[in-house]
Design an enzyme around this catalytic site. Structure first.
Site, PDB file in Angstrom:
ATOM      1  N   LYS A 106       0.817  -1.221   0.000  1.00  0.00           N
ATOM      2  CA  LYS A 106       0.000   0.000   0.000  1.00  0.00           C
ATOM      3  C   LYS A 106       0.847   1.266   0.000  1.00  0.00           C
ATOM      4  O   LYS A 106       0.464   2.275  -0.597  1.00  0.00           O
ATOM      5  CB  LYS A 106      -0.952   0.010   1.204  1.00  0.00           C
ATOM      6  CG  LYS A 106      -0.281  -0.124   2.553  1.00  0.00           C
ATOM      7  CD  LYS A 106      -0.548  -1.444   3.188  1.00  0.00           C
ATOM      8  CE  LYS A 106       0.439  -1.732   4.293  1.00  0.00           C
ATOM      9  NZ  LYS A 106       0.188  -2.893   5.045  1.00  0.00           N
ATOM     10  N   VAL A 133      -5.327  -3.371   1.190  1.00  0.00           N
ATOM     11  CA  VAL A 133      -6.313  -2.686   2.044  1.00  0.00           C
ATOM     12  C   VAL A 133      -7.186  -3.719   2.757  1.00  0.00           C
ATOM     13  O   VAL A 133      -7.776  -4.585   2.113  1.00  0.00           O
ATOM     14  CB  VAL A 133      -7.260  -1.772   1.219  1.00  0.00           C
ATOM     15  CG1 VAL A 133      -8.189  -0.983   2.144  1.00  0.00           C
ATOM     16  CG2 VAL A 133      -6.491  -0.837   0.315  1.00  0.00           C
ATOM     17  N   GLY A 135      -6.526  -6.254   4.750  1.00  0.00           N
ATOM     18  CA  GLY A 135      -6.071  -7.646   4.906  1.00  0.00           C
ATOM     19  C   GLY A 135      -6.911  -8.601   4.081  1.00  0.00           C
ATOM     20  O   GLY A 135      -6.967  -8.519   2.856  1.00  0.00           O
ATOM     21  N   ILE A 137     -10.159  -8.844   3.859  1.00  0.00           N
ATOM     22  CA  ILE A 137     -11.480  -8.361   3.414  1.00  0.00           C
ATOM     23  C   ILE A 137     -11.422  -8.064   1.908  1.00  0.00           C
ATOM     24  O   ILE A 137     -10.575  -7.298   1.470  1.00  0.00           O
ATOM     25  CB  ILE A 137     -11.882  -7.067   4.161  1.00  0.00           C
ATOM     26  CG1 ILE A 137     -11.865  -7.278   5.670  1.00  0.00           C
ATOM     27  CG2 ILE A 137     -13.247  -6.579   3.698  1.00  0.00           C
ATOM     28  CD1 ILE A 137     -12.058  -5.998   6.469  1.00  0.00           C
ATOM     29  N   GLY A 188       2.389  -9.795  15.680  1.00  0.00           N
ATOM     30  CA  GLY A 188       2.688  -9.695  14.241  1.00  0.00           C
ATOM     31  C   GLY A 188       1.727  -8.817  13.466  1.00  0.00           C
ATOM     32  O   GLY A 188       1.696  -8.871  12.236  1.00  0.00           O
ATOM     33  N   ASP A 202      -0.210   4.390   7.716  1.00  0.00           N
ATOM     34  CA  ASP A 202      -0.624   3.132   7.075  1.00  0.00           C
ATOM     35  C   ASP A 202      -2.099   3.220   6.644  1.00  0.00           C
ATOM     36  O   ASP A 202      -2.448   2.849   5.518  1.00  0.00           O
ATOM     37  CB  ASP A 202      -0.406   1.957   8.047  1.00  0.00           C
ATOM     38  CG  ASP A 202      -0.898   0.646   7.461  1.00  0.00           C
ATOM     39  OD1 ASP A 202      -0.224   0.093   6.583  1.00  0.00           O
ATOM     40  OD2 ASP A 202      -1.987   0.189   7.874  1.00  0.00           O
ATOM     41  N   LYS A 206      -3.915   3.376   2.713  1.00  0.00           N
ATOM     42  CA  LYS A 206      -5.077   2.590   2.286  1.00  0.00           C
ATOM     43  C   LYS A 206      -6.225   3.522   1.861  1.00  0.00           C
ATOM     44  O   LYS A 206      -6.946   3.232   0.906  1.00  0.00           O
ATOM     45  CB  LYS A 206      -5.512   1.663   3.428  1.00  0.00           C
ATOM     46  CG  LYS A 206      -4.428   0.626   3.770  1.00  0.00           C
ATOM     47  CD  LYS A 206      -4.692  -0.053   5.098  1.00  0.00           C
ATOM     48  CE  LYS A 206      -3.595  -1.037   5.462  1.00  0.00           C
ATOM     49  NZ  LYS A 206      -3.680  -1.536   6.833  1.00  0.00           N
ATOM     50  N   GLY A 302      -2.327  -9.864   9.465  1.00  0.00           N
ATOM     51  CA  GLY A 302      -1.966 -11.219   9.883  1.00  0.00           C
ATOM     52  C   GLY A 302      -1.677 -12.117   8.695  1.00  0.00           C
ATOM     53  O   GLY A 302      -2.091 -11.841   7.562  1.00  0.00           O
TER      54      GLY A 302
END
Ligand code: HSE
Length: 437
Positions: A106, A133, A135, A137, A188, A202, A206, A302
């Site tokens: 991103k 963007v 993860g 989803i 993580g 971050d 996105k 993750g």
């Protein structure tokens, strides 16, 4: 007809390991869905010694990314090293070598996306960036396909798992900011440099990507107004809760003659669906003119959730390759990202505000504050004085009606100079979140 799709991976870190696991665990399932096997041909990483708990084919590992890019058996290149360089160089090299690319990067898209877009146009290649963007989803696919008939009115996103985790742990466990962040890093969720998560950058990366897909012109990070969680005080989370709100690091994207793209800690009503998004979970609320409100919810970070998005992009590209088509769906939803859309300057933004003044507890102080607010046309909705005296001062919390950002800033700089004010006023924005899902 191709009998397989060869995959080359650059970056064998957390997400890369997840991709290797998923391609192996679901080898049969993916073969049935795609029609041919997805075969991991070559993997590059600078660290080949670290145990990752996954088996790879002998001879498939290399320290040279170019070996992956130019391997004749590699049909799709996956970039999962993150950051600007050398990731950008590898992506451009792969596109120019005639290979479609999948990335989770991103930062690169939001900062250097123009160059990537130019090369995409020049090469007529495909780019998958679902994992960049939210993860796991599938928000990118939803926006460019499922919601393509809509004009977007509002997009609200909780799109940084680390900061949502930190806020949740502060609120529910009473952890300090640092304790909650250390915990997020251990699990993580955080970026290699957690400052990117905490500073809101971050989420802003996105937000720029979502805005580009929503409004059809390239928006870069520099056009996103960003405030992070630095200095977030547990007291404000608690006062907000008493007032019926939760504090979330929200990305707000609004349509209109001038679009708004901003990321900042925001008070949202406790009964809004977004307020119930806790921990590392992400959610993106989108209101389209035809569909009305929708909400997409899932794990925003993750190993395996993000790998799920990467493999989804691989499958999309594999299907196009097998059918001999290219860019059936343009990466950012528009054939040309050239619409004439301006971003509203932050000074012009109109919203409601939460203010916490550090005021001396004596007669006339409130009238001084409200006088300055009134002079700037800022109307107070409610005011409460909280707690006991702290070194001669008390916290005074105010909620305002809608006001213009410029007026609020001018008023606060005047108020903070009053001799009865004992510290910088805390200013948070409030969003009703439109209709509840
Ligand atoms: N650090 C990111 C987050 C990971 O916390 O959401 C996914 O981009």
């Amino acid at each position: 007809m191709r009998s397989r799709i060869g995959i080359g991976l650059i970056g064998f870190g957390t997400i890369g390991t997840g991709v290797v696991k998923l391609l192996s665990q679901h080898q049969g399932l993916l073969r049935e869905r795609v029609g041919v096997p997805l075969e991991l041909v070559k993997i590059a990483d600078i660290d080949l010694e670290r145990p990752r708990g996954v088996k790879v084919k002998p001879g498939s590992l290399t320290r040279e990314a170019t070996e992956v890019i130019h391997h004749p058996g590699v049909d799709v290149v996956i970039e999962l090293i993150g950051g600007i360089e050398p990731a950008k160089g590898f992506i451009l090299e792969a596109l120019r070598a005639g290979k479609p690319v999948v990335t989770a990067n991103k930062a690169l898209l939001a900062q250097e996306g123009r160059e990537i877009l130019d090369v995409l146009r020049e090469t007529n290649q495909e780019l998958g960036f679902e994992a960049s963007v939210g993860g796991g989803i599938p928000i990118v696919k939803a926006m460019r396909e499922g919601l393509v008939a809509n004009s977007y009115k509002y997009i609200y996103g909780i799109i940084n798992g680390t900061s949502n985790y930190v806020l949740t742990m502060m609120e529910t466990e009473g952890l300090s900011f640092q304790e909650a962040l250390t915990d997020a890093q251990a699990k993580g969720y955080a970026e290699a440099d957690p400052a990117l998560d905490i500073s809101g950058v971050d989420a802003a990366h996105k937000a720029a990507i979502l805005a580009t897909m929503a409004f059809g012109r390239y928006f870069s990070l520099s056009e996103v107004y960003v405030e992070g969680l630095e200095g977030m005080d547990l007291r404000d989370i608690r006062y907000a809760k008493e007032l019926g709100y939760r504090v979330k690091l929200l990305a707000l994207i609004k349509g209109g003659p001038q679009v708004e793209i901003r990321v900042h800690p925001t008070l949202i009503p406790s009964d809004h669906s977004l307020a119930k998004v806790d921990g590392v979970f992400n959610a993106i609320y989108i209101e389209g003119d035809a569909v009305g409100p929708t909400m997409f919810y899932g794990q925003g970070a993750g190993e395996m959730p993000t790998a799920s998005a990467v493999v989804a992009d691989i499958v999309d590209i594999a299907r196009d390759l097998l059918k001999g088509v290219r860019r059936r769906v343009p990466p950012f939803s528009y054939e040309n990202l050239e619409r004439d859309v301006q971003v509203k300057p932050m000074d012009e933004v109109v919203t409601r505000y939460y203010m916490r003044f550090t005021a001396q507890d004596r007669p006339g102080v409130l009238s001084k504050i409200s006088g300055i607010l009134a002079k700037r046309g800022i109307s107070i909705e409610s005011v409460i004085q909280k707690g006991r005296r702290e070194r001669g001062t008390v916290p005074v919390v105010m909620m305002t009606h809608e006001a213009k950002e410029r007026d609020v800033r001018l008023a606060l700089s005047e108020i903070d100079n009053l001799e009865v004010i004992g510290g910088k006023t805390v200013l948070l924005r409030v969003e009703d979140g439109r209709r509840r899902c």
